[in-house]
Scaffold this active site. Structure first.
Site, short mmCIF file in Angstrom:
data_model
loop_
_atom_site.label_atom_id
_atom_site.label_comp_id
_atom_site.label_asym_id
_atom_site.label_seq_id
_atom_site.Cartn_x
_atom_site.Cartn_y
_atom_site.Cartn_z
N SER A 118 2.56 2.77 -2.48
CA SER A 118 1.12 2.61 -2.19
C SER A 118 0.83 1.17 -1.74
O SER A 118 1.40 0.71 -0.76
CB SER A 118 0.31 3.01 -3.42
OG SER A 118 -1.04 3.24 -3.12
N ASP A 172 -1.49 14.14 -0.88
CA ASP A 172 -1.93 12.83 -1.36
C ASP A 172 -3.42 12.63 -1.04
O ASP A 172 -3.80 12.59 0.12
CB ASP A 172 -1.09 11.73 -0.69
CG ASP A 172 -1.25 10.36 -1.35
OD1 ASP A 172 -2.34 10.08 -1.89
OD2 ASP A 172 -0.27 9.60 -1.33
N HIS A 203 -0.40 11.86 -5.00
CA HIS A 203 -0.09 10.42 -4.90
C HIS A 203 0.84 10.04 -6.06
O HIS A 203 0.41 9.51 -7.08
CB HIS A 203 -1.40 9.62 -4.95
CG HIS A 203 -1.24 8.19 -4.53
ND1 HIS A 203 -0.80 7.83 -3.27
CD2 HIS A 203 -1.46 7.03 -5.20
CE1 HIS A 203 -0.77 6.51 -3.18
NE2 HIS A 203 -1.16 6.00 -4.34
#
Length: 228
Positions: A118, A172, A203
């Site tokens: 991320s 996600d 995610h």
């Protein structure tokens, strides 16, 4: 500039390779420590894993709440992030310090991988592709490139044909799949050698993905060893 605190693990004595692995927003260096045994790396090529802790800063999209973050996110939409570019550069410089420290410990840049999840992946992209000395590769997980034009402007040609593994969850909701695909296109246009993987997850990471990362890492390590 303050030096980042880190967690370090070695798969065996006298490591010959290093993976610097950056966590996501609001997490810390412990986040990916449990992944290491699941990579199933051979003890023949010892690897040092470094998990830095991001500094704690106010994050605008979270109401200014102070949390571990590699940079501030000012605005967020389904397919875009408005970010603090100066904050990204500060974090990139801190990762450069870690690379330099590894160089001083006898690990050449060509044996150093940058990995990130991320927000950490966004820093891994920026730090690796702008680095002035050839690195070993990039592992970009559930991540994005905040500004492809900035990355293109900072790209260093020594990183052309750099191996890049990109993995993303199809569901996600934090960093949508398309943002990961856009990043994939951007690094391919810069001449990197991309392996793209997507999984039926949100995610997060999954075991199948971790095993794929382990296989890819082992392949890159063998490739580099065979160059010598």
């Amino acid at each position: 500039m303050s030096t980042l605190s880190v967690i370090e693990l070695e798969t065996a004595a006298n490591p010959q390779f290093t993976v610097i692995w950056l966590h996501g927003l609001g997490a810390n260096g412990n986040d990916f420590v449990p992944v290491i045994p699941e990579l199933k790396l051979s003890s023949q090529h010892p690897v040092r894993f470094i998990f830095p802790n991001a500094p704690e800063i106010p994050v605008t999209i979270n109401g200014g709440y102070i949390m571990p973050a590699w940079y501030d996110i000012l605005e967020m939409s389904a397919d875009h992030r408005k970010v603090d570019q100066a904050g990204i550069q500060r974090s990139v410089e801190q990762i450069r310090q870690l690379i330099s420290r590894e160089n001083q410990r006898g690990i050449p840049s060509s044996h150093i991988f940058l990995a990130g999840f991320s927000q950490g992946g966004a820093i891994a992209y920026q730090a690796a592709l702008s680095h002035t000395v050839r690195l070993a590769g990039v592992i970009a997980l559930s991540t994005y490139i905040p500004d492809a034009q900035v990355l293109q402007a900072q790209f260093n040609a020594v990183q052309q044909q750099l191996p890049v593994l990109i993995a993303h969850g199809q569901y996600d909701g934090v960093v949508p799949l398309q943002m990961g695909k856009n990043a994939c296109i951007a690094v391919e246009q810069l001449g990197c050698l991309v392996n793209w993987y997507e999984y039926g997850i949100e995610h997060q990471v999954c075991l199948e993905e971790i095993h794929e990362i382990g296989t890819w890492l082992a392949k890159q390590i063998d490739r580099i060893k065979n160059l010598h």
